[in-house]
Motif scaffolding. Structure first.
Motif, PDB file in Angstrom:
ATOM      1  N   ARG A 105      -0.101  49.406  44.061  1.00 26.66           N
ATOM      2  CA  ARG A 105       0.975  48.747  43.316  1.00 26.66           C
ATOM      3  C   ARG A 105       2.141  48.473  44.251  1.00 26.66           C
ATOM      4  N   ALA A 106       2.681  47.290  44.118  1.00 20.81           N
ATOM      5  CA  ALA A 106       3.882  46.901  44.868  1.00 20.81           C
ATOM      6  C   ALA A 106       4.970  46.543  43.862  1.00 20.81           C
ATOM      7  N   ARG A 107       6.053  47.262  43.920  1.00 14.68           N
ATOM      8  CA  ARG A 107       7.148  47.071  42.970  1.00 14.68           C
ATOM      9  C   ARG A 107       8.462  47.027  43.754  1.00 14.68           C
ATOM     10  N   PHE A 108       9.425  46.268  43.223  1.00  8.92           N
ATOM     11  CA  PHE A 108      10.671  46.051  43.967  1.00  8.92           C
ATOM     12  C   PHE A 108      11.426  47.339  44.216  1.00  8.92           C
ATOM     13  N   ASP A 109      11.378  48.302  43.259  1.00  7.18           N
ATOM     14  CA  ASP A 109      12.146  49.531  43.452  1.00  7.18           C
ATOM     15  C   ASP A 109      11.477  50.487  44.444  1.00  7.18           C
ATOM     16  N   ASP A 110      10.291  50.118  44.922  1.00 10.22           N
ATOM     17  CA  ASP A 110       9.698  50.897  46.012  1.00 10.22           C
ATOM     18  C   ASP A 110      10.370  50.600  47.344  1.00 10.22           C
ATOM     19  N   PHE A 111      11.107  49.521  47.411  1.00  9.00           N
ATOM     20  CA  PHE A 111      11.806  49.115  48.637  1.00  9.00           C
ATOM     21  C   PHE A 111      13.315  49.126  48.350  1.00  9.00           C
ATOM     22  N   PRO A 112      14.069  49.974  48.998  1.00 11.74           N
ATOM     23  CA  PRO A 112      15.525  50.010  48.752  1.00 11.74           C
ATOM     24  C   PRO A 112      16.217  48.675  49.033  1.00 11.74           C
ATOM     25  N   ALA A 113      15.687  47.919  49.978  1.00 16.12           N
ATOM     26  CA  ALA A 113      16.316  46.626  50.280  1.00 16.12           C
ATOM     27  C   ALA A 113      16.207  45.659  49.102  1.00 16.12           C
ATOM     28  N   PHE A 114      15.049  45.631  48.427  1.00 15.74           N
ATOM     29  CA  PHE A 114      14.897  44.763  47.258  1.00 15.74           C
ATOM     30  C   PHE A 114      15.753  45.252  46.094  1.00 15.74           C
ATOM     31  N   LEU A 115      15.863  46.546  45.953  1.00 18.28           N
ATOM     32  CA  LEU A 115      16.724  47.083  44.897  1.00 18.28           C
ATOM     33  C   LEU A 115      18.183  46.713  45.157  1.00 18.28           C
ATOM     34  N   PHE A 116      18.573  46.806  46.417  1.00 13.34           N
ATOM     35  CA  PHE A 116      19.938  46.416  46.783  1.00 13.34           C
ATOM     36  C   PHE A 116      20.171  44.934  46.524  1.00 13.34           C
ATOM     37  N   LEU A 117      19.180  44.102  46.843  1.00  8.13           N
ATOM     38  CA  LEU A 117      19.313  42.664  46.608  1.00  8.13           C
ATOM     39  C   LEU A 117      19.449  42.351  45.124  1.00  8.13           C
ATOM     40  N   MET A 118      18.667  43.024  44.295  1.00  7.07           N
ATOM     41  CA  MET A 118      18.754  42.771  42.863  1.00  7.07           C
ATOM     42  C   MET A 118      20.128  43.143  42.322  1.00  7.07           C
ATOM     43  N   VAL A 119      20.653  44.303  42.721  1.00  3.82           N
ATOM     44  CA  VAL A 119      21.969  44.733  42.243  1.00  3.82           C
ATOM     45  C   VAL A 119      23.057  43.786  42.750  1.00  3.82           C
ATOM     46  N   ALA A 120      23.003  43.426  44.026  1.00  2.18           N
ATOM     47  CA  ALA A 120      24.022  42.533  44.590  1.00  2.18           C
ATOM     48  C   ALA A 120      23.980  41.157  43.934  1.00  2.18           C
ATOM     49  N   SER A 121      22.789  40.635  43.684  1.00  4.48           N
ATOM     50  CA  SER A 121      22.676  39.321  43.040  1.00  4.48           C
ATOM     51  C   SER A 121      23.175  39.364  41.599  1.00  4.48           C
ATOM     52  N   ALA A 122      22.870  40.447  40.896  1.00  7.27           N
ATOM     53  CA  ALA A 122      23.347  40.573  39.520  1.00  7.27           C
ATOM     54  C   ALA A 122      24.868  40.672  39.470  1.00  7.27           C
ATOM     55  N   ILE A 123      25.449  41.432  40.384  1.00  5.06           N
ATOM     56  CA  ILE A 123      26.912  41.542  40.424  1.00  5.06           C
ATOM     57  C   ILE A 123      27.544  40.197  40.764  1.00  5.06           C
ATOM     58  N   ALA A 124      26.960  39.489  41.723  1.00  9.19           N
ATOM     59  CA  ALA A 124      27.495  38.179  42.101  1.00  9.19           C
ATOM     60  C   ALA A 124      27.396  37.179  40.948  1.00  9.19           C
ATOM     61  N   ALA A 125      26.272  37.204  40.224  1.00  8.17           N
ATOM     62  CA  ALA A 125      26.123  36.295  39.081  1.00  8.17           C
ATOM     63  C   ALA A 125      27.135  36.622  37.983  1.00  8.17           C
ATOM     64  N   GLY A 126      27.323  37.906  37.707  1.00  6.67           N
ATOM     65  CA  GLY A 126      28.322  38.286  36.716  1.00  6.67           C
ATOM     66  C   GLY A 126      29.728  37.914  37.130  1.00  6.67           C
ATOM     67  N   TYR A 127      30.031  38.100  38.396  1.00  2.00           N
ATOM     68  CA  TYR A 127      31.363  37.718  38.883  1.00  2.00           C
ATOM     69  C   TYR A 127      31.585  36.213  38.776  1.00  2.00           C
ATOM     70  N   LEU A 128      30.576  35.419  39.138  1.00  2.00           N
ATOM     71  CA  LEU A 128      30.726  33.971  39.043  1.00  2.00           C
ATOM     72  C   LEU A 128      30.961  33.526  37.609  1.00  2.00           C
ATOM     73  N   LEU A 129      30.285  34.171  36.677  1.00  2.00           N
ATOM     74  CA  LEU A 129      30.484  33.814  35.269  1.00  2.00           C
ATOM     75  C   LEU A 129      31.882  34.180  34.799  1.00  2.00           C
ATOM     76  N   LEU A 130      32.380  35.333  35.223  1.00  2.00           N
ATOM     77  CA  LEU A 130      33.721  35.756  34.807  1.00  2.00           C
ATOM     78  C   LEU A 130      34.823  34.965  35.506  1.00  2.00           C
ATOM     79  N   SER A 131      34.526  34.422  36.667  1.00  2.00           N
ATOM     80  CA  SER A 131      35.559  33.680  37.401  1.00  2.00           C
ATOM     81  C   SER A 131      35.714  32.237  36.935  1.00  2.00           C
ATOM     82  N   LEU A 132      34.810  31.763  36.102  1.00  2.00           N
ATOM     83  CA  LEU A 132      34.908  30.373  35.638  1.00  2.00           C
ATOM     84  C   LEU A 132      36.198  30.091  34.863  1.00  2.00           C
TER      85      LEU A 132
END
Length: 227
Positions: A105-132
């Protein structure tokens, strides 16, 4: 000198207070001339009061165009950031080898880099929505410098966060595709095709968001310098 009789009427010479050549006034009593009517007051026209509408100043036209471009860039960056977060979070693939009891099985949370990317992308998307809304206020009032400075600081922070996540995930994706012969790491993308496609797409989308964030930072810095 002979004496004048008392019954003789005295000669009266009338004296008129008139200018020479105008003639004497007639004996008939003319009605008194009416006093001149007062001149009608000038019609006062009430002009509407003009308020200083700074929104329509021509000097702010260039600033408003840049603020509108900032709003469009934020909308454009929201899509790739959200797509990167969703693609990374749904990267999960299971392979059955020989029997159902032996699975890989290959899952994103098996790799800390992918987990970091998911969190960073989610934060960036939320920030962009709030900054509109803040970006829309800058479009309406381009002379506001405080909001521009606030957005510039937040954009810079999001740029650093998203760049770190995208760079870390890109290194893992390259390792998954190419492997490392010196470390005896085999490329896993030969087996986990779906997992690699999702993670690779997430990295591309995140770098696209990073590029738009760079444009936002440069645009905001130029706008503040112009003001």
């Amino acid at each position: 000198a002979p004496n004048m009789s008392t019954s003789e009427a005295a000669t009266v010479i009338p004296v008129y207070d008139v200018a020479p050549g105008q003639g004497a006034p007639s004996n008939s009593k003319a009605p008194a001339a009416a006093p001149p009517a007062a001149a009608p007051a000038a019609a006062t026209t009430t002009t509407p009061r003009k308020f200083p509408m700074r929104f329509f100043r021509r000097s702010d036209r260039g600033s408003r165009c840049m603020a509108f471009l900032d709003l469009l860039l934020r909308i454009a960056a929201f899509g790739p950031a959200l797509a990167a977060a969703i693609a990374t979070g749904t990267s999960d693939e299971t392979l059955s080898v020989f029997t159902e009891f032996f699975q890989f099985r290959a899952r994103f949370d098996d790799f800390p880099a992918f987990l970091f990317l998911m969190v960073a992308s989610a934060i960036a998307a939320g920030y962009l929505l709030l900054s509109l809304p803040f970006s829309a206020v800058v479009v309406l009032r381009p002379q506001t410098t405080v909001l521009r400075l606030l957005l510039l600081v937040c954009d810079t922070i999001m740029l650093g966060l998203l760049t770190a996540g995208a760079a870390a995930a890109a290194a893992i994706v390259d390792l998954a595709h190419s492997g490392n012969e010196r470390a005896n790491w085999v490329p896993i993308c030969m087996q986990f095709h779906g997992f690699c496609r999702r993670t690779s797409g997430a990295v591309v989308a995140s770098f696209l968001s990073v590029f738009i964030f760079v444009l936002l930072v440069v645009l905001a810095a130029f706008s503040i310098r112009k003001r």
